[in-house]
Design a protein around this motif. Structure first.
Motif, PDB file in Angstrom:
ATOM      1  N   ALA A  70      37.506   5.375 133.162  1.00  0.00           N
ATOM      2  CA  ALA A  70      37.403   6.239 134.348  1.00  0.00           C
ATOM      3  C   ALA A  70      38.377   5.765 135.440  1.00  0.00           C
ATOM      4  O   ALA A  70      39.064   6.572 136.077  1.00  0.00           O
ATOM      5  CB  ALA A  70      35.970   6.246 134.871  1.00  0.00           C
ATOM      6  N   PHE A  71      38.436   4.440 135.657  1.00  0.00           N
ATOM      7  CA  PHE A  71      39.382   3.881 136.637  1.00  0.00           C
ATOM      8  C   PHE A  71      40.834   4.086 136.171  1.00  0.00           C
ATOM      9  O   PHE A  71      41.721   4.341 136.988  1.00  0.00           O
ATOM     10  CB  PHE A  71      39.110   2.386 136.864  1.00  0.00           C
ATOM     11  N   ASN A  72      41.042   3.993 134.867  1.00  0.00           N
ATOM     12  CA  ASN A  72      42.377   4.215 134.308  1.00  0.00           C
ATOM     13  C   ASN A  72      42.844   5.643 134.589  1.00  0.00           C
ATOM     14  O   ASN A  72      44.014   5.876 134.919  1.00  0.00           O
ATOM     15  CB  ASN A  72      42.344   3.945 132.800  1.00  0.00           C
ATOM     16  N   LEU A  73      41.896   6.592 134.486  1.00  0.00           N
ATOM     17  CA  LEU A  73      42.213   7.990 134.798  1.00  0.00           C
ATOM     18  C   LEU A  73      42.546   8.146 136.281  1.00  0.00           C
ATOM     19  O   LEU A  73      43.479   8.859 136.648  1.00  0.00           O
ATOM     20  CB  LEU A  73      41.036   8.901 134.416  1.00  0.00           C
ATOM     21  N   TYR A  74      41.775   7.459 137.136  1.00  0.00           N
ATOM     22  CA  TYR A  74      42.030   7.506 138.579  1.00  0.00           C
ATOM     23  C   TYR A  74      43.442   6.987 138.891  1.00  0.00           C
ATOM     24  O   TYR A  74      44.145   7.525 139.746  1.00  0.00           O
ATOM     25  CB  TYR A  74      40.986   6.653 139.318  1.00  0.00           C
ATOM     26  N   LYS A  75      43.825   5.950 138.156  1.00  0.00           N
ATOM     27  CA  LYS A  75      45.119   5.311 138.403  1.00  0.00           C
ATOM     28  C   LYS A  75      46.285   6.177 137.890  1.00  0.00           C
ATOM     29  O   LYS A  75      47.266   6.390 138.587  1.00  0.00           O
ATOM     30  CB  LYS A  75      45.140   3.944 137.703  1.00  0.00           C
ATOM     31  N   LYS A  76      46.122   6.721 136.660  1.00  0.00           N
ATOM     32  CA  LYS A  76      47.253   7.424 136.027  1.00  0.00           C
ATOM     33  C   LYS A  76      47.221   8.942 136.236  1.00  0.00           C
ATOM     34  O   LYS A  76      48.254   9.586 136.259  1.00  0.00           O
ATOM     35  CB  LYS A  76      47.291   7.102 134.535  1.00  0.00           C
ATOM     36  N   ARG A  77      46.017   9.480 136.283  1.00  0.00           N
ATOM     37  CA  ARG A  77      45.812  10.923 136.480  1.00  0.00           C
ATOM     38  C   ARG A  77      46.638  11.787 135.528  1.00  0.00           C
ATOM     39  O   ARG A  77      47.327  12.711 135.952  1.00  0.00           O
ATOM     40  CB  ARG A  77      46.105  11.311 137.938  1.00  0.00           C
ATOM     41  N   ASP A  78      46.557  11.457 134.257  1.00  0.00           N
ATOM     42  CA  ASP A  78      47.245  12.265 133.255  1.00  0.00           C
ATOM     43  C   ASP A  78      46.273  12.682 132.147  1.00  0.00           C
ATOM     44  O   ASP A  78      45.161  12.155 132.039  1.00  0.00           O
ATOM     45  CB  ASP A  78      48.443  11.506 132.676  1.00  0.00           C
ATOM     46  N   ALA A  79      46.712  13.653 131.355  1.00  0.00           N
ATOM     47  CA  ALA A  79      45.848  14.221 130.316  1.00  0.00           C
ATOM     48  C   ALA A  79      45.476  13.191 129.244  1.00  0.00           C
ATOM     49  O   ALA A  79      44.352  13.195 128.737  1.00  0.00           O
ATOM     50  CB  ALA A  79      46.543  15.423 129.675  1.00  0.00           C
ATOM     51  N   PHE A  80      46.405  12.307 128.919  1.00  0.00           N
ATOM     52  CA  PHE A  80      46.146  11.311 127.871  1.00  0.00           C
ATOM     53  C   PHE A  80      45.026  10.357 128.287  1.00  0.00           C
ATOM     54  O   PHE A  80      44.154  10.017 127.482  1.00  0.00           O
ATOM     55  CB  PHE A  80      47.432  10.531 127.561  1.00  0.00           C
ATOM     56  N   SER A  81      45.024   9.939 129.561  1.00  0.00           N
ATOM     57  CA  SER A  81      43.960   9.053 130.073  1.00  0.00           C
ATOM     58  C   SER A  81      42.614   9.767 130.049  1.00  0.00           C
ATOM     59  O   SER A  81      41.579   9.152 129.767  1.00  0.00           O
ATOM     60  CB  SER A  81      44.282   8.600 131.500  1.00  0.00           C
ATOM     61  N   ALA A  82      42.624  11.070 130.349  1.00  0.00           N
ATOM     62  CA  ALA A  82      41.390  11.864 130.315  1.00  0.00           C
ATOM     63  C   ALA A  82      40.848  11.961 128.891  1.00  0.00           C
ATOM     64  O   ALA A  82      39.646  11.862 128.659  1.00  0.00           O
ATOM     65  CB  ALA A  82      41.649  13.261 130.879  1.00  0.00           C
ATOM     66  N   LYS A  83      41.758  12.128 127.937  1.00  0.00           N
ATOM     67  CA  LYS A  83      41.354  12.203 126.523  1.00  0.00           C
ATOM     68  C   LYS A  83      40.710  10.886 126.082  1.00  0.00           C
ATOM     69  O   LYS A  83      39.688  10.878 125.393  1.00  0.00           O
ATOM     70  CB  LYS A  83      42.577  12.513 125.664  1.00  0.00           C
ATOM     71  N   LYS A  84      41.291   9.762 126.514  1.00  0.00           N
ATOM     72  CA  LYS A  84      40.732   8.450 126.168  1.00  0.00           C
ATOM     73  C   LYS A  84      39.339   8.272 126.787  1.00  0.00           C
ATOM     74  O   LYS A  84      38.435   7.731 126.150  1.00  0.00           O
ATOM     75  CB  LYS A  84      41.681   7.335 126.630  1.00  0.00           C
ATOM     76  N   LEU A  85      39.165   8.750 128.024  1.00  0.00           N
ATOM     77  CA  LEU A  85      37.849   8.676 128.674  1.00  0.00           C
ATOM     78  C   LEU A  85      36.831   9.536 127.927  1.00  0.00           C
ATOM     79  O   LEU A  85      35.679   9.135 127.745  1.00  0.00           O
ATOM     80  CB  LEU A  85      37.941   9.127 130.134  1.00  0.00           C
TER      81      LEU A  85
END
Length: 300
Positions: free
Chosen positions: A260-275
């Motif tokens: 979730a923090f990784n998504l906040y940091k990167k804000r990209d679709a790939f990070s969302a998929k990993k979450l």
């Protein structure tokens, strides 16, 4: 050549059946229900487990079929859904409606055989999903809040099937899966944002892939972890979790929070998929830990 001709339609029919009932999703819902049953049952009755699995699949399959009837025109606009049975023209609306209606009736009968409360919650789940959540998806991001109610019922439903009672224990199981829905669905909404946009779906709390959405995902991830650990305190009746299992779930939760923090940091679709994958792992492993914790305590 003749073998191919005979074989292909049956494969196609089975594939369409899988698609219209969303088989993978339905199986994950059945898994949640069965986990809830094992937690609530004093003596495991495998006939009841089988009825719960069949009834649960029928209810989820019905909800998904109704959903695809209602959204057939929107599904045709999105890459992810345009090849579903109805928008692709492989299945008529009438056929899908017959499947959905038959599944609803059979599902309610099967769950009623277990006990009336289980059937009642199954009916509430279908009604909320089809009549309220589905139409709201194109109107407001609050649809995720509404959808979290039917989405949270399965884990709780298993306990009710085992005990014919609704109290603090199934209420706690409901809350765990309720809060979990938000980081899970917002991760999907972020990942597939462009595709959802084509269909006019509003899935993210701010309507955008922005800092505000990412912060809410983090907050609801924290709430999910905290609610998951309440049974360790011994305040949820017969639903109890040992501190060791609590630590395991905390580590799982911190793993989800990391993404979730990784998504906040990167804000990209790939990070969302990993979450999204992390959230699925979290709820699945949590349910396994809860069940194993109970049975190991009983064996010891």
């Amino acid at each position: 050549m003749s073998n191919t001709r005979v074989h292909t339609p049956s494969v196609s029919v089975f594939t369409d059946f899988k698609e219209i009932t969303k088989m993978r999703l339905a199986i994950s819902v059945v898994f949640s229900s069965v986990a809830g049953y094992f937690l609530g049952a004093e003596v495991v009755n495998f006939v009841t487990v089988l009825l719960l699995a069949i009834g649960g699949y029928l209810m989820v399959g019905a909800s998904n079929a109704y959903n695809q009837i209602i959204e057939k025109d929107l599904d045709a606009l999105m890459d992810r859904t345009r090849n579903r049975p109805i928008p692709s023209g492989r299945m008529s609306v009438n056929t899908a409606f017959i499947i959905a209606s038959t599944f609803t009736i059979l599902g309610l009968i099967v769950l009623y055989i277990i006990n009336p409360k289980t059937a009642m919650f199954g009916a509430i789940s279908i009604f909320l999903y089809v009549s309220i959540y589905t139409p709201l998806k194109t109107k407001t991001p609050l649809s995720v809040f509404v959808g979290a109610f039917p989405g949270a019922i399965p884990f709780m439903l298993g306990w009710v099937a085992a005990t014919n009672d609704f109290s603090i224990e199934p209420g706690t199981l409901f809350m765990i899966q309720f809060f979990w829905q938000f980081p899970h669905f917002w991760a999907i909404g972020w990942w597939l944002f462009d595709d959802y946009k084509k269909g006019g779906f509003f899935m993210l709390p701010t309507g955008k892939r922005d800092k505000g959405t990412a912060i809410q995902i983090i907050l609801y991830s924290v709430w999910t972890i905290l609610v998951s650990l309440i049974p360790v305190l011994g305040v949820t009746g017969k639903l109890y979790l040992t501190p060791l299992s609590g630590v395991l779930i905390l580590f799982l939760g911190l793993g989800m929070l990391y993404y979730a923090f990784n998504l906040y940091k990167k804000r990209d679709a790939f990070s969302a998929k990993k979450l999204m994958f992390a959230s699925v792992s979290y709820i699945t492993l949590l349910q396994i830990i809860y069940v194993l914790d109970k049975f190991i305590r009983e064996w010891i």
